[in-house]
Design a protein around this motif. Structure first.
Motif, PDB file in Angstrom:
ATOM      1  N   GLY A 142      49.241  48.798  29.604  1.00 19.91           N
ATOM      2  CA  GLY A 142      47.930  48.241  29.275  1.00 19.91           C
ATOM      3  C   GLY A 142      47.303  47.482  30.435  1.00 19.91           C
ATOM      4  N   ASP A 143      46.069  47.832  30.779  1.00 24.40           N
ATOM      5  CA  ASP A 143      45.320  47.098  31.802  1.00 24.40           C
ATOM      6  C   ASP A 143      44.475  45.998  31.169  1.00 24.40           C
ATOM      7  N   TYR A 144      43.838  46.326  30.052  1.00 18.88           N
ATOM      8  CA  TYR A 144      43.035  45.366  29.293  1.00 18.88           C
ATOM      9  C   TYR A 144      43.596  45.272  27.882  1.00 18.88           C
ATOM     10  N   ILE A 145      43.430  44.090  27.285  1.00 21.86           N
ATOM     11  CA  ILE A 145      43.896  43.867  25.916  1.00 21.86           C
ATOM     12  C   ILE A 145      42.731  43.366  25.065  1.00 21.86           C
ATOM     13  N   LEU A 146      42.488  44.070  23.958  1.00 23.34           N
ATOM     14  CA  LEU A 146      41.542  43.613  22.945  1.00 23.34           C
ATOM     15  C   LEU A 146      42.355  43.167  21.735  1.00 23.34           C
ATOM     16  N   LEU A 147      42.146  41.953  21.290  1.00 25.67           N
ATOM     17  CA  LEU A 147      42.852  41.436  20.111  1.00 25.67           C
ATOM     18  C   LEU A 147      41.845  41.210  18.999  1.00 25.67           C
ATOM     19  N   MET A 148      42.087  41.875  17.869  1.00 30.64           N
ATOM     20  CA  MET A 148      41.215  41.715  16.708  1.00 30.64           C
ATOM     21  C   MET A 148      41.909  40.910  15.626  1.00 30.64           C
ATOM     22  N   ASP A 149      41.108  40.185  14.850  1.00 30.10           N
ATOM     23  CA  ASP A 149      41.637  39.489  13.682  1.00 30.10           C
ATOM     24  C   ASP A 149      40.509  39.310  12.677  1.00 30.10           C
ATOM     25  N   HIS A 150      40.760  39.731  11.441  1.00 21.22           N
ATOM     26  CA  HIS A 150      39.788  39.604  10.354  1.00 21.22           C
ATOM     27  C   HIS A 150      38.415  40.160  10.738  1.00 21.22           C
ATOM     28  N   GLY A 151      38.402  41.308  11.411  1.00 22.64           N
ATOM     29  CA  GLY A 151      37.142  41.961  11.746  1.00 22.64           C
ATOM     30  C   GLY A 151      36.430  41.398  12.949  1.00 22.64           C
ATOM     31  N   HIS A 152      37.017  40.401  13.611  1.00 16.98           N
ATOM     32  CA  HIS A 152      36.424  39.796  14.798  1.00 16.98           C
ATOM     33  C   HIS A 152      37.229  40.207  16.034  1.00 16.98           C
ATOM     34  N   LEU A 153      36.549  40.364  17.148  1.00 15.54           N
ATOM     35  CA  LEU A 153      37.222  40.559  18.427  1.00 15.54           C
ATOM     36  C   LEU A 153      37.415  39.176  19.032  1.00 15.54           C
ATOM     37  N   VAL A 154      38.660  38.711  19.069  1.00 12.86           N
ATOM     38  CA  VAL A 154      38.921  37.336  19.488  1.00 12.86           C
ATOM     39  C   VAL A 154      39.363  37.234  20.946  1.00 12.86           C
ATOM     40  N   LEU A 155      39.854  38.340  21.520  1.00  9.32           N
ATOM     41  CA  LEU A 155      40.239  38.335  22.932  1.00  9.32           C
ATOM     42  C   LEU A 155      39.846  39.646  23.583  1.00  9.32           C
ATOM     43  N   ASP A 156      39.355  39.574  24.798  1.00  8.33           N
ATOM     44  CA  ASP A 156      39.055  40.747  25.618  1.00  8.33           C
ATOM     45  C   ASP A 156      39.328  40.350  27.062  1.00  8.33           C
ATOM     46  N   LEU A 157      40.595  40.547  27.491  1.00  4.89           N
ATOM     47  CA  LEU A 157      41.027  40.075  28.804  1.00  4.89           C
ATOM     48  C   LEU A 157      41.968  41.096  29.436  1.00  4.89           C
ATOM     49  N   THR A 158      42.122  41.002  30.759  1.00  9.25           N
ATOM     50  CA  THR A 158      43.138  41.819  31.413  1.00  9.25           C
ATOM     51  C   THR A 158      44.513  41.256  31.056  1.00  9.25           C
ATOM     52  N   ARG A 159      45.528  42.069  31.248  1.00  9.34           N
ATOM     53  CA  ARG A 159      46.893  41.604  30.975  1.00  9.34           C
ATOM     54  C   ARG A 159      47.228  40.405  31.851  1.00  9.34           C
ATOM     55  N   GLU A 160      46.761  40.426  33.116  1.00 12.50           N
ATOM     56  CA  GLU A 160      47.036  39.321  34.037  1.00 12.50           C
ATOM     57  C   GLU A 160      46.320  38.046  33.589  1.00 12.50           C
ATOM     58  N   GLU A 161      45.076  38.195  33.108  1.00 13.04           N
ATOM     59  CA  GLU A 161      44.327  37.025  32.640  1.00 13.04           C
ATOM     60  C   GLU A 161      44.998  36.395  31.423  1.00 13.04           C
ATOM     61  N   LEU A 162      45.533  37.239  30.544  1.00 14.93           N
ATOM     62  CA  LEU A 162      46.255  36.704  29.384  1.00 14.93           C
ATOM     63  C   LEU A 162      47.464  35.889  29.816  1.00 14.93           C
ATOM     64  N   ALA A 163      48.208  36.435  30.792  1.00 15.14           N
ATOM     65  CA  ALA A 163      49.412  35.751  31.271  1.00 15.14           C
ATOM     66  C   ALA A 163      49.070  34.422  31.917  1.00 15.14           C
ATOM     67  N   ASP A 164      47.920  34.346  32.574  1.00 18.06           N
ATOM     68  CA  ASP A 164      47.518  33.123  33.264  1.00 18.06           C
ATOM     69  C   ASP A 164      46.918  32.092  32.315  1.00 18.06           C
ATOM     70  N   ARG A 165      46.238  32.566  31.285  1.00 17.31           N
ATOM     71  CA  ARG A 165      45.438  31.653  30.473  1.00 17.31           C
ATOM     72  C   ARG A 165      46.214  30.970  29.345  1.00 17.31           C
ATOM     73  N   TYR A 166      47.078  31.714  28.663  1.00 19.51           N
ATOM     74  CA  TYR A 166      47.722  31.168  27.470  1.00 19.51           C
ATOM     75  C   TYR A 166      49.189  30.830  27.732  1.00 19.51           C
ATOM     76  N   LEU A 167      49.599  29.672  27.223  1.00 18.02           N
ATOM     77  CA  LEU A 167      50.970  29.201  27.400  1.00 18.02           C
ATOM     78  C   LEU A 167      51.511  28.708  26.065  1.00 18.02           C
ATOM     79  N   LEU A 168      52.820  28.834  25.904  1.00 22.27           N
ATOM     80  CA  LEU A 168      53.514  28.243  24.763  1.00 22.27           C
ATOM     81  C   LEU A 168      54.273  27.017  25.242  1.00 22.27           C
ATOM     82  N   LEU A 169      54.025  25.890  24.600  1.00 22.43           N
ATOM     83  CA  LEU A 169      54.734  24.651  24.911  1.00 22.43           C
ATOM     84  C   LEU A 169      55.738  24.378  23.792  1.00 22.43           C
TER      85      LEU A 169
END
Length: 287
Positions: free
Chosen positions: A197-224
């Motif tokens: 996957g180069d880009y990831i689209l994440l849908m939830d309840h009929g909404h598009l909640v994420l539209d980012l590259t795989r690298e952008e996802l890795a950089d942006r979101y973290l689990l603490l």
């Protein structure tokens, strides 16, 4: 830029379900994965793009052609693989291919038969005699045989044996290698996207909640990870979702809005695509 697929503010109501203001595009040369929990709208979105469901609002452009006013030209360069096979079940594979192939200006029957051979699909069999995995292979053979440059695939690896699933991922990478084609495919097997996957689209309840590259996802979101008390001290503006349990506590954050010094002694990990699906489904929102 001329996008191969350009979806603009798409709306569709299906009973009590609503695709709400969906916008994204596909650039040539990339594979885009569409993920989300079952029932989030992935299949409804694909079918609405294909005009199998008539949209309520918005625009769909394929190779610059409007799906609303130039449907034949728009569909001429689309390769389709759906979870539900649309071919005539009571007709032979080869007959189906010739019939539906006549609708495409670049259909190559010899190429179709070659893909049937490669995918181990008997062209003399009736479609209803094929297994679920063989029906998917048949759809793939047809999709690859009419010079499509936009591929829309709904759960293409569902029902496939592990060996052919791996081969399919290789075929998908070959498709986009020359930079003239693009693929949108929905999947619940998120490991596939980790590979291609180069880009990831994440849908939830009929909404598009994420539209980012795989690298952008890795950089942006973290689990603490830490104690509940430590995690509850975090700034609420950076929190996407809290997961508190008896043995493990974690918080998904948007690191763009965070100061790394606020992590303190918390353990930091990268969320998987499954983690992101779960957290956004549990009520996480981009603020």
């Amino acid at each position: 830029m001329n996008y191969l697929l350009d979806v603009q503010h798409l709306d569709k109501t299906l009973g009590t379900f609503h695709l709400h203001d969906i916008s994204f595009h596909l650039e040539p040369g990339y594979i885009t994965g569409l993920i989300g929990q079952n029932g989030c709208g992935k299949t409804s979105l694909v079918k609405t793009i294909l005009n199998l469901y008539q949209k309520d609002a918005g625009n769909i452009l394929i190779n610059g052609h409007s799906m609303e006013t130039e449907e034949i030209a728009a569909k001429d360069r689309i390769g389709v693989v759906l979870d539900q096979c649309l071919f005539d079940e009571d007709t032979k594979v080869e007959t189906n291919a010739r019939c539906f192939g006549s609708l495409y200006s670049r259909y190559n029957h010899r190429l179709f038969l070659e893909f049937c051979r490669r995918f181990d699909v008997d062209p003399k069999k009736k479609v209803k005699k094929l297994s679920k995995g063989q029906k998917t292979r048949f759809q793939l053979a047809f999709a690859f045989s009419h010079d499509a440059n936009v591929f829309l695939m709904d759960e293409p690896s569902a029902g496939l044996d592990p060996l052919f699933r791996k081969e399919l991922l290789g075929y998908m990478q070959e498709i986009v290698e020359d930079g003239t084609r693009s693929i949108l495919f929905s999947t619940h097997i998120t490991e596939d996207l980790d590979q291609i996957g180069d880009y990831i689209l994440l849908m939830d309840h009929g909404h598009l909640v994420l539209d980012l590259t795989r690298e952008e996802l890795a950089d942006r979101y973290l689990l603490l990870h830490g104690t509940r008390e430590e995690l509850e001290k975090l700034d609420s503006k950076i929190i996407i979702c809290n997961q508190f349990g008896q043995y493990r506590n974690s918080t998904l954050i948007d690191s763009v809005k965070a100061d790394s010094h606020t992590y303190g002694n918390l353990t930091v990990t990268r969320p998987s695509l499954e983690d992101l699906m779960y957290c956004f489904h549990k009520g996480g929102v981009i603020q």
